[in-house]
Write a protein that holds these residues in place. Structure first.
Motif, PDB file in Angstrom:
ATOM      1  N   MET A  93       0.808  -1.222   0.000  1.00  0.00           N
ATOM      2  CA  MET A  93       0.000   0.000   0.000  1.00  0.00           C
ATOM      3  C   MET A  93       0.840   1.271   0.000  1.00  0.00           C
ATOM      4  SD  MET A  93      -2.804  -1.426   2.766  1.00  0.00           S
ATOM      5  CE  MET A  93      -3.704   0.121   2.912  1.00  0.00           C
ATOM      6  N   GLY A  94       2.144   1.142   0.125  1.00  0.00           N
ATOM      7  CA  GLY A  94       2.999   2.307   0.116  1.00  0.00           C
ATOM      8  C   GLY A  94       4.351   2.004   0.738  1.00  0.00           C
ATOM      9  N   VAL A  95       5.161   3.047   0.932  1.00  0.00           N
ATOM     10  CA  VAL A  95       6.472   2.920   1.559  1.00  0.00           C
ATOM     11  C   VAL A  95       6.477   3.786   2.807  1.00  0.00           C
ATOM     12  CG1 VAL A  95       7.577   2.490  -0.660  1.00  0.00           C
ATOM     13  CG2 VAL A  95       7.504   4.826   0.253  1.00  0.00           C
ATOM     14  N   ALA A  96       7.458   3.573   3.680  1.00  0.00           N
ATOM     15  CA  ALA A  96       7.491   4.333   4.935  1.00  0.00           C
ATOM     16  C   ALA A  96       8.906   4.431   5.462  1.00  0.00           C
ATOM     17  CB  ALA A  96       6.595   3.673   5.982  1.00  0.00           C
ATOM     18  N   LEU A  97       9.200   5.555   6.073  1.00  0.00           N
ATOM     19  CA  LEU A  97      10.420   5.661   6.856  1.00  0.00           C
ATOM     20  C   LEU A  97      10.140   5.041   8.225  1.00  0.00           C
ATOM     21  CD1 LEU A  97      11.922   9.226   6.291  1.00  0.00           C
ATOM     22  CD2 LEU A  97      12.955   7.028   5.723  1.00  0.00           C
ATOM     23  N   VAL A  98      11.067   4.225   8.676  1.00  0.00           N
ATOM     24  CA  VAL A  98      10.874   3.559   9.973  1.00  0.00           C
ATOM     25  C   VAL A  98      12.164   3.657  10.781  1.00  0.00           C
ATOM     26  CG1 VAL A  98       9.089   1.954   9.215  1.00  0.00           C
ATOM     27  CG2 VAL A  98      11.479   1.327   8.945  1.00  0.00           C
ATOM     28  N   PRO A  99      12.066   3.943  12.067  1.00  0.00           N
ATOM     29  CA  PRO A  99      13.272   3.949  12.902  1.00  0.00           C
ATOM     30  C   PRO A  99      13.788   2.521  13.059  1.00  0.00           C
ATOM     31  CG  PRO A  99      11.317   4.235  14.252  1.00  0.00           C
ATOM     32  CD  PRO A  99      10.860   4.280  12.836  1.00  0.00           C
ATOM     33  N   ARG A 100      15.089   2.385  13.069  1.00  0.00           N
ATOM     34  CA  ARG A 100      15.672   1.039  13.141  1.00  0.00           C
ATOM     35  C   ARG A 100      15.223   0.302  14.401  1.00  0.00           C
ATOM     36  NH1 ARG A 100      21.567   1.274  11.229  1.00  0.00           N
ATOM     37  NH2 ARG A 100      20.381   1.927   9.386  1.00  0.00           N
ATOM     38  N   MET A 101      15.023   1.043  15.487  1.00  0.00           N
ATOM     39  CA  MET A 101      14.555   0.390  16.720  1.00  0.00           C
ATOM     40  C   MET A 101      13.206  -0.285  16.540  1.00  0.00           C
ATOM     41  SD  MET A 101      15.458   2.557  20.138  1.00  0.00           S
ATOM     42  CE  MET A 101      14.333   3.879  19.779  1.00  0.00           C
ATOM     43  N   ALA A 102      12.372   0.247  15.634  1.00  0.00           N
ATOM     44  CA  ALA A 102      11.001  -0.251  15.499  1.00  0.00           C
ATOM     45  C   ALA A 102      10.918  -1.551  14.735  1.00  0.00           C
ATOM     46  CB  ALA A 102      10.128   0.787  14.814  1.00  0.00           C
ATOM     47  N   VAL A 103      11.928  -1.870  13.929  1.00  0.00           N
ATOM     48  CA  VAL A 103      11.823  -3.054  13.065  1.00  0.00           C
ATOM     49  C   VAL A 103      12.833  -4.127  13.406  1.00  0.00           C
ATOM     50  CG1 VAL A 103      10.872  -1.741  11.142  1.00  0.00           C
ATOM     51  CG2 VAL A 103      13.346  -2.020  11.325  1.00  0.00           C
ATOM     52  N   THR A 104      13.656  -3.895  14.397  1.00  0.00           N
ATOM     53  CA  THR A 104      14.728  -4.843  14.710  1.00  0.00           C
ATOM     54  C   THR A 104      14.219  -6.253  14.945  1.00  0.00           C
ATOM     55  OG1 THR A 104      16.063  -3.077  15.685  1.00  0.00           O
ATOM     56  CG2 THR A 104      16.639  -5.326  16.280  1.00  0.00           C
ATOM     57  N   ARG A 105      13.108  -6.399  15.666  1.00  0.00           N
ATOM     58  CA  ARG A 105      12.647  -7.741  16.036  1.00  0.00           C
ATOM     59  C   ARG A 105      11.258  -8.052  15.492  1.00  0.00           C
ATOM     60  NH1 ARG A 105      14.592  -7.710  22.430  1.00  0.00           N
ATOM     61  NH2 ARG A 105      16.815  -7.449  22.019  1.00  0.00           N
ATOM     62  N   ARG A 106      10.868  -7.374  14.448  1.00  0.00           N
ATOM     63  CA  ARG A 106       9.532  -7.619  13.897  1.00  0.00           C
ATOM     64  C   ARG A 106       9.635  -8.476  12.647  1.00  0.00           C
ATOM     65  NH1 ARG A 106       5.721  -4.249  16.287  1.00  0.00           N
ATOM     66  NH2 ARG A 106       6.575  -2.504  17.457  1.00  0.00           N
ATOM     67  N   ALA A 107       8.739  -9.421  12.512  1.00  0.00           N
ATOM     68  CA  ALA A 107       8.754 -10.337  11.366  1.00  0.00           C
ATOM     69  C   ALA A 107       7.705  -9.901  10.350  1.00  0.00           C
ATOM     70  CB  ALA A 107       8.495 -11.768  11.827  1.00  0.00           C
ATOM     71  N   TYR A 108       8.124  -9.085   9.393  1.00  0.00           N
ATOM     72  CA  TYR A 108       7.237  -8.662   8.316  1.00  0.00           C
ATOM     73  C   TYR A 108       7.920  -8.942   6.984  1.00  0.00           C
ATOM     74  CZ  TYR A 108       4.432  -6.119  11.755  1.00  0.00           C
ATOM     75  OH  TYR A 108       3.646  -5.787  12.829  1.00  0.00           O
ATOM     76  N   GLU A 109       7.119  -9.303   5.991  1.00  0.00           N
ATOM     77  CA  GLU A 109       7.663  -9.545   4.648  1.00  0.00           C
ATOM     78  C   GLU A 109       7.806  -8.209   3.926  1.00  0.00           C
ATOM     79  OE1 GLU A 109       8.775 -12.390   3.451  1.00  0.00           O
ATOM     80  OE2 GLU A 109       8.338 -13.336   5.390  1.00  0.00           O
ATOM     81  N   VAL A 110       8.768  -7.433   4.384  1.00  0.00           N
ATOM     82  CA  VAL A 110       9.055  -6.145   3.765  1.00  0.00           C
ATOM     83  C   VAL A 110      10.562  -6.046   3.537  1.00  0.00           C
ATOM     84  CG1 VAL A 110       7.072  -5.019   4.859  1.00  0.00           C
ATOM     85  CG2 VAL A 110       9.312  -4.957   5.966  1.00  0.00           C
ATOM     86  N   ALA A 111      10.938  -5.171   2.611  1.00  0.00           N
ATOM     87  CA  ALA A 111      12.358  -4.909   2.383  1.00  0.00           C
ATOM     88  C   ALA A 111      12.720  -3.639   3.144  1.00  0.00           C
ATOM     89  CB  ALA A 111      12.628  -4.741   0.892  1.00  0.00           C
ATOM     90  N   VAL A 112      13.620  -3.765   4.083  1.00  0.00           N
ATOM     91  CA  VAL A 112      14.066  -2.609   4.858  1.00  0.00           C
ATOM     92  C   VAL A 112      15.458  -2.233   4.369  1.00  0.00           C
ATOM     93  CG1 VAL A 112      14.577  -1.701   7.144  1.00  0.00           C
ATOM     94  CG2 VAL A 112      12.673  -3.289   6.845  1.00  0.00           C
ATOM     95  N   ARG A 113      15.587  -1.042   3.790  1.00  0.00           N
ATOM     96  CA  ARG A 113      16.841  -0.609   3.185  1.00  0.00           C
ATOM     97  C   ARG A 113      17.478   0.526   3.998  1.00  0.00           C
ATOM     98  NH1 ARG A 113      17.732  -1.435  -2.102  1.00  0.00           N
ATOM     99  NH2 ARG A 113      19.799  -0.668  -1.452  1.00  0.00           N
ATOM    100  N   VAL A 114      18.771   0.406   4.163  1.00  0.00           N
ATOM    101  CA  VAL A 114      19.542   1.460   4.822  1.00  0.00           C
ATOM    102  C   VAL A 114      19.852   2.542   3.792  1.00  0.00           C
ATOM    103  CG1 VAL A 114      21.714   2.017   5.984  1.00  0.00           C
ATOM    104  CG2 VAL A 114      20.545  -0.146   6.480  1.00  0.00           C
ATOM    105  N   LEU A 115      19.555   3.778   4.134  1.00  0.00           N
ATOM    106  CA  LEU A 115      19.788   4.904   3.224  1.00  0.00           C
ATOM    107  C   LEU A 115      21.177   5.475   3.499  1.00  0.00           C
ATOM    108  CD1 LEU A 115      16.250   6.419   3.699  1.00  0.00           C
ATOM    109  CD2 LEU A 115      17.088   5.375   1.574  1.00  0.00           C
ATOM    110  N   GLU A 116      22.191   4.812   2.945  1.00  0.00           N
ATOM    111  CA  GLU A 116      23.573   5.170   3.238  1.00  0.00           C
ATOM    112  C   GLU A 116      23.910   6.593   2.832  1.00  0.00           C
ATOM    113  OE1 GLU A 116      25.597   3.627   4.972  1.00  0.00           O
ATOM    114  OE2 GLU A 116      25.011   1.526   5.017  1.00  0.00           O
TER     115      GLU A 116
END
Length: 303
Positions: free
Chosen positions: A241-264
């Motif tokens: 349904m869209g994309v989102a900025l997420v804090p790294r703390m929020a996704v560290t231990r969550r199991a979702y079928e999403v691609a989390v990319r680091v914006l180097e």
């Protein structure tokens, strides 16, 4: 209620141990007449006879022995109080009430509390989940001793009520649907997503953080959906349904079928701080908690 004088009770207990007024006086560095006077006053306060003459010595009455039975419990409790107070003064004991925003609780506060249980079991941490505005209200009112918040939404450093202590920078990553065309693109930048449908809160801290990061990358994000909780946001990303900025703390231990990319290239981040009522940072137990929070803070990704 009788007037239980600790000093006089200590003299009575010492007399029971030493056997004579003279020996009691020597043990307590007092004169025999002072010992006798103090015990006479104690008997008057309690309304019972404590001593009976027995030749040149004195004998403790049954009432005195009854008083001593309870006195021993009192002195034992005072010893425990002294030990706890010494621990408190050394930062080994005490209660610290922490107000923290939602993602900081599992990622930061819980690991800190777990470490303190091992290193300083006498320190009890009480946790209260609270967003930034509420956390400062609780701190100002004395309902919490320490508040975890975001620097962007904290009172200014010139506010005389609080001391702000930086803890760490929490990187902002971008979450995309797993099958998104850019999910595996090398060198992904925030600007590459300027045409995407974005998911973030309608107002409040996270709305401002998302808008600020995107504007710094040169575009205004199109908000397709509004949600404040990470469970809802990541579920919508997973559903495409869209994309989102997420804090790294929020996704560290969550199991979702999403691609989390680091914006180097962009390296957006939110800055997490601890705030205390000014001067409270000198409290030993609070200082221990602050140290545990720093040690539990996620380490930055190098690269």
């Amino acid at each position: 209620m009788h007037d239980w004088d600790i000093k006089k009770l200590r003299i009575l207990r010492t007399l029971a141990e030493q056997g004579t007024v003279t020996a009691t006086a020597e043990a307590l560095t007092m004169t025999p007449s002072a010992v006798s006077q103090q015990l006479t006053n104690l008997a008057k306060q309690l309304g019972v006879v404590l001593l009976e003459a027995q030749g040149r010595r004195v004998r403790l009455t049954d009432a005195a022995h009854l008083v001593l039975r309870h006195t021993e419990a009192v002195f034992a409790q005072l010893e425990r109080a002294d030990a706890e107070l010494a621990g408190y003064l050394a930062g080994e004991a005490g209660e610290v009430r922490v107000g923290a925003f939602s993602t900081a609780v599992p990622a930061l506060v819980v690991p800190a509390v777990a470490a303190l249980r091992t290193s300083h079991p006498g320190i009890e941490v009480r946790v209260r989940e609270a967003e930034a505005a509420e956390a400062y209200e609780l701190l100002s009112a004395g309902s919490v001793d320490l508040a975890l918040s975001l620097a962007a939404h904290a009172p200014t450093a010139r506010d005389p009520r609080f001391t702000r202590i930086p803890l760490f920078a929490d990187p902002l990553d971008v979450a995309l649907p797993a099958d998104h065309p850019l999910a595996g693109a090398p060198g992904l930048r925030l600007a590459d997503l300027s045409g995407e449908r974005w998911i973030f809160g309608g107002s409040g801290p996270w709305s401002e953080i998302t808008r600020t990061a995107c504007e710094a990358a040169g575009f205004v994000p199109e908000q397709a959906h509004s949600a404040a909780g990470w469970t809802a946001i990541l579920a919508m990303v997973e559903a495409g349904m869209g994309v989102a900025l997420v804090p790294r703390m929020a996704v560290t231990r969550r199991a979702y079928e999403v691609a989390v990319r680091v914006l180097e290239a962009d390296r957006p981040a939110r800055h997490v701080i601890a705030a205390l009522r000014r001067g409270a940072e000198a409290t030993p137990a609070v200082a221990r908690v602050l140290t545990a929070l720093r040690e539990a803070a996620p380490q930055p990704v190098r690269g």
